[in-house]
Motif scaffolding. Structure first.
Motif, PDB file in Angstrom:
ATOM      1  N   LEU A  71       0.840  -1.188   0.000  1.00 43.77           N
ATOM      2  CA  LEU A  71       0.000   0.000   0.000  1.00 43.77           C
ATOM      3  C   LEU A  71       0.884   1.250   0.000  1.00 43.77           C
ATOM      4  CD1 LEU A  71      -3.022   0.320  -0.117  1.00 43.77           C
ATOM      5  CD2 LEU A  71      -3.042   0.634   2.340  1.00 43.77           C
ATOM      6  N   SER A  72       1.667   1.385  -1.041  1.00 47.29           N
ATOM      7  CA  SER A  72       2.614   2.486  -1.162  1.00 47.29           C
ATOM      8  C   SER A  72       1.886   3.824  -1.300  1.00 47.29           C
ATOM      9  CB  SER A  72       3.489   2.270  -2.402  1.00 47.29           C
ATOM     10  OG  SER A  72       2.669   2.371  -3.572  1.00 47.29           O
ATOM     11  N   LEU A  73       2.622   4.913  -1.173  1.00 43.88           N
ATOM     12  CA  LEU A  73       2.055   6.252  -1.338  1.00 43.88           C
ATOM     13  C   LEU A  73       1.397   6.376  -2.710  1.00 43.88           C
ATOM     14  CD1 LEU A  73       1.559   9.162  -0.463  1.00 43.88           C
ATOM     15  CD2 LEU A  73       3.858   9.711  -1.316  1.00 43.88           C
ATOM     16  N   ARG A  74       2.054   5.882  -3.728  1.00 47.30           N
ATOM     17  CA  ARG A  74       1.498   5.949  -5.088  1.00 47.30           C
ATOM     18  C   ARG A  74       0.171   5.189  -5.182  1.00 47.30           C
ATOM     19  NH1 ARG A  74       1.563   6.659 -10.299  1.00 47.30           N
ATOM     20  NH2 ARG A  74       1.805   5.052 -11.869  1.00 47.30           N
ATOM     21  N   LYS A  75       0.103   4.022  -4.588  1.00 48.39           N
ATOM     22  CA  LYS A  75      -1.131   3.231  -4.602  1.00 48.39           C
ATOM     23  C   LYS A  75      -2.249   3.982  -3.881  1.00 48.39           C
ATOM     24  CE  LYS A  75      -3.698  -0.553  -4.910  1.00 48.39           C
ATOM     25  NZ  LYS A  75      -4.323  -0.955  -6.147  1.00 48.39           N
ATOM     26  N   ARG A  76      -1.941   4.562  -2.718  1.00 50.75           N
ATOM     27  CA  ARG A  76      -2.945   5.325  -1.970  1.00 50.75           C
ATOM     28  C   ARG A  76      -3.425   6.526  -2.786  1.00 50.75           C
ATOM     29  NH1 ARG A  76       0.977   4.608   2.194  1.00 50.75           N
ATOM     30  NH2 ARG A  76       1.382   6.844   2.121  1.00 50.75           N
ATOM     31  N   GLN A  77      -2.520   7.203  -3.464  1.00 49.45           N
ATOM     32  CA  GLN A  77      -2.901   8.356  -4.297  1.00 49.45           C
ATOM     33  C   GLN A  77      -3.819   7.925  -5.437  1.00 49.45           C
ATOM     34  OE1 GLN A  77       1.078   9.746  -5.176  1.00 49.45           O
ATOM     35  NE2 GLN A  77       0.943  11.393  -3.651  1.00 49.45           N
ATOM     36  N   ARG A  78      -3.554   6.776  -6.026  1.00 50.12           N
ATOM     37  CA  ARG A  78      -4.414   6.262  -7.112  1.00 50.12           C
ATOM     38  C   ARG A  78      -5.814   5.941  -6.595  1.00 50.12           C
ATOM     39  NH1 ARG A  78      -1.582   3.641 -11.918  1.00 50.12           N
ATOM     40  NH2 ARG A  78      -3.644   2.725 -12.134  1.00 50.12           N
ATOM     41  N   ILE A  79      -5.883   5.368  -5.405  1.00 51.42           N
ATOM     42  CA  ILE A  79      -7.183   5.057  -4.802  1.00 51.42           C
ATOM     43  C   ILE A  79      -7.963   6.349  -4.552  1.00 51.42           C
ATOM     44  CG2 ILE A  79      -8.328   4.152  -2.727  1.00 51.42           C
ATOM     45  CD1 ILE A  79      -5.963   2.079  -2.614  1.00 51.42           C
ATOM     46  N   ILE A  80      -7.298   7.345  -4.014  1.00 50.63           N
ATOM     47  CA  ILE A  80      -7.950   8.634  -3.734  1.00 50.63           C
ATOM     48  C   ILE A  80      -8.431   9.276  -5.030  1.00 50.63           C
ATOM     49  CG2 ILE A  80      -7.513  10.993  -2.920  1.00 50.63           C
ATOM     50  CD1 ILE A  80      -5.642   9.618  -0.764  1.00 50.63           C
ATOM     51  N   GLU A  81      -7.605   9.265  -6.055  1.00 50.60           N
ATOM     52  CA  GLU A  81      -7.980   9.838  -7.354  1.00 50.60           C
ATOM     53  C   GLU A  81      -9.174   9.088  -7.949  1.00 50.60           C
ATOM     54  OE1 GLU A  81      -7.948  12.695 -10.108  1.00 50.60           O
ATOM     55  OE2 GLU A  81      -6.606  12.644  -8.379  1.00 50.60           O
ATOM     56  N   THR A  82      -9.172   7.774  -7.839  1.00 49.24           N
ATOM     57  CA  THR A  82     -10.276   6.967  -8.350  1.00 49.24           C
ATOM     58  C   THR A  82     -11.550   7.250  -7.555  1.00 49.24           C
ATOM     59  OG1 THR A  82      -8.675   5.294  -9.044  1.00 49.24           O
ATOM     60  CG2 THR A  82     -10.983   4.604  -8.931  1.00 49.24           C
ATOM     61  N   ALA A  83     -11.424   7.421  -6.255  1.00 51.78           N
ATOM     62  CA  ALA A  83     -12.584   7.764  -5.417  1.00 51.78           C
ATOM     63  C   ALA A  83     -13.186   9.104  -5.870  1.00 51.78           C
ATOM     64  CB  ALA A  83     -12.172   7.832  -3.948  1.00 51.78           C
ATOM     65  N   LYS A  84     -12.352  10.052  -6.231  1.00 52.29           N
ATOM     66  CA  LYS A  84     -12.852  11.350  -6.727  1.00 52.29           C
ATOM     67  C   LYS A  84     -13.650  11.162  -8.015  1.00 52.29           C
ATOM     68  CE  LYS A  84      -9.231  14.200  -4.675  1.00 52.29           C
ATOM     69  NZ  LYS A  84      -8.076  15.062  -4.958  1.00 52.29           N
ATOM     70  N   HIS A  85     -13.188  10.292  -8.881  1.00 50.25           N
ATOM     71  CA  HIS A  85     -13.935   9.993 -10.117  1.00 50.25           C
ATOM     72  C   HIS A  85     -15.289   9.374  -9.779  1.00 50.25           C
ATOM     73  CE1 HIS A  85     -10.958  11.047 -13.131  1.00 50.25           C
ATOM     74  NE2 HIS A  85     -10.036  10.418 -12.421  1.00 50.25           N
ATOM     75  N   PHE A  86     -15.295   8.458  -8.811  1.00 53.52           N
ATOM     76  CA  PHE A  86     -16.556   7.839  -8.399  1.00 53.52           C
ATOM     77  C   PHE A  86     -17.520   8.906  -7.880  1.00 53.52           C
ATOM     78  CE2 PHE A  86     -19.400   6.109  -5.205  1.00 53.52           C
ATOM     79  CZ  PHE A  86     -19.998   5.068  -5.903  1.00 53.52           C
ATOM     80  N   LEU A  87     -17.019   9.804  -7.041  1.00 52.66           N
ATOM     81  CA  LEU A  87     -17.880  10.841  -6.457  1.00 52.66           C
ATOM     82  C   LEU A  87     -18.414  11.803  -7.525  1.00 52.66           C
ATOM     83  CD1 LEU A  87     -15.875  11.488  -3.188  1.00 52.66           C
ATOM     84  CD2 LEU A  87     -18.154  10.447  -3.375  1.00 52.66           C
ATOM     85  N   CYS A  88     -17.611  12.092  -8.536  1.00 51.81           N
ATOM     86  CA  CYS A  88     -18.084  12.944  -9.637  1.00 51.81           C
ATOM     87  C   CYS A  88     -19.200  12.255 -10.421  1.00 51.81           C
ATOM     88  CB  CYS A  88     -16.931  13.307 -10.571  1.00 51.81           C
ATOM     89  SG  CYS A  88     -15.855  14.574  -9.897  1.00 51.81           S
ATOM     90  N   ALA A  89     -19.092  10.951 -10.576  1.00 50.92           N
ATOM     91  CA  ALA A  89     -20.082  10.190 -11.342  1.00 50.92           C
ATOM     92  C   ALA A  89     -21.310   9.826 -10.504  1.00 50.92           C
ATOM     93  CB  ALA A  89     -19.442   8.914 -11.894  1.00 50.92           C
ATOM     94  N   ASN A  90     -21.194   9.937  -9.189  1.00 47.40           N
ATOM     95  CA  ASN A  90     -22.268   9.521  -8.279  1.00 47.40           C
ATOM     96  C   ASN A  90     -22.495  10.611  -7.238  1.00 47.40           C
ATOM     97  OD1 ASN A  90     -22.768   6.446  -8.955  1.00 47.40           O
ATOM     98  ND2 ASN A  90     -20.563   6.811  -9.057  1.00 47.40           N
ATOM     99  N   ARG A  91     -23.019  11.724  -7.689  1.00 46.85           N
ATOM    100  CA  ARG A  91     -23.153  12.907  -6.835  1.00 46.85           C
ATOM    101  C   ARG A  91     -24.072  12.718  -5.633  1.00 46.85           C
ATOM    102  NH1 ARG A  91     -20.152  16.934  -8.608  1.00 46.85           N
ATOM    103  NH2 ARG A  91     -19.630  17.026 -10.814  1.00 46.85           N
ATOM    104  N   GLN A  92     -24.890  11.675  -5.632  1.00 42.19           N
ATOM    105  CA  GLN A  92     -25.778  11.443  -4.493  1.00 42.19           C
ATOM    106  C   GLN A  92     -24.997  11.185  -3.198  1.00 42.19           C
ATOM    107  OE1 GLN A  92     -25.366   9.305  -7.080  1.00 42.19           O
ATOM    108  NE2 GLN A  92     -25.822   7.185  -6.513  1.00 42.19           N
ATOM    109  N   TYR A  93     -23.701  10.878  -3.313  1.00 44.39           N
ATOM    110  CA  TYR A  93     -22.875  10.609  -2.131  1.00 44.39           C
ATOM    111  C   TYR A  93     -22.055  11.819  -1.687  1.00 44.39           C
ATOM    112  CZ  TYR A  93     -24.049   5.830  -3.390  1.00 44.39           C
ATOM    113  OH  TYR A  93     -24.734   4.674  -3.706  1.00 44.39           O
ATOM    114  N   ASN A  94     -22.196  12.944  -2.364  1.00 43.47           N
ATOM    115  CA  ASN A  94     -21.344  14.100  -2.072  1.00 43.47           C
ATOM    116  C   ASN A  94     -21.471  14.630  -0.648  1.00 43.47           C
ATOM    117  OD1 ASN A  94     -20.185  13.963  -4.558  1.00 43.47           O
ATOM    118  ND2 ASN A  94     -21.125  15.813  -5.377  1.00 43.47           N
ATOM    119  N   GLY A  95     -22.596  14.403   0.025  1.00 39.96           N
ATOM    120  CA  GLY A  95     -22.750  14.873   1.400  1.00 39.96           C
ATOM    121  C   GLY A  95     -22.260  13.886   2.439  1.00 39.96           C
ATOM    122  N   ASP A  96     -21.823  12.723   2.013  1.00 41.29           N
ATOM    123  CA  ASP A  96     -21.398  11.680   2.947  1.00 41.29           C
ATOM    124  C   ASP A  96     -19.986  11.936   3.475  1.00 41.29           C
ATOM    125  OD1 ASP A  96     -23.780  10.500   2.305  1.00 41.29           O
ATOM    126  OD2 ASP A  96     -22.914   8.738   1.347  1.00 41.29           O
TER     127      ASP A  96
END
Length: 124
Positions: A71-96
């Motif tokens: 779980l390197s820094l690079r891997k964690r950054q990729r997960i965070i970036e991917t989570a941002k894409h998910f949140l952009c595509a699924n705005r119903q979770y933006n308040g969570d």
């Protein structure tokens, strides 16, 4: 090639155990293996007001040191970036409340599924 196939099989089995564990503990599984160009999130789940992006590591012959290396820094950054894409595509979770967890599966001398809540954050 065979070892890569076995690794995928082991990983898929571990993700199944992790998803079952989360469900048994009151989480609703929203997505499994959600992909964007930036990467993949193993499990996206919801518990109350928390939206959890979970990374699953199945390490039957490893330990916490191996998990930390995986779980390197690079891997964690990729997960965070991917989570941002998910949140952009699924705005119903933006308040969570957003949380990044790690579930370690089949590590010797630990519970079958060892759940680390808030394992990392964008600021870490």
């Amino acid at each position: 090639m065979l070892s890569e196939r076995n690794a995928r099989k082991t990983g898929a089995a571990g993700e199944g155990k992790a998803a079952a564990y989360l469900q048994e503990n009151g989480y609703a599984i929203i997505e499994r293996n959600w992909r964007a160009r930036s990467g993949e999130i193993d499990i996206i789940a919801k518990q109350g007001e928390a939206l959890v992006f979970a990374e699953v590591k199945t390490l039957p012959s490893g330990g916490l040191e191996t998990a930390a290396q995986e779980l390197s820094l690079r891997k964690r950054q990729r997960i965070i970036e991917t989570a941002k894409h998910f949140l952009c595509a699924n705005r119903q979770y933006n308040g969570d409340y957003i949380r990044f967890d790690v579930l370690l599966v089949d590590i010797p001398e630990f519970a079958p599924v060892y759940h680390i809540k808030n394992a990392f954050s964008e600021l870490a």
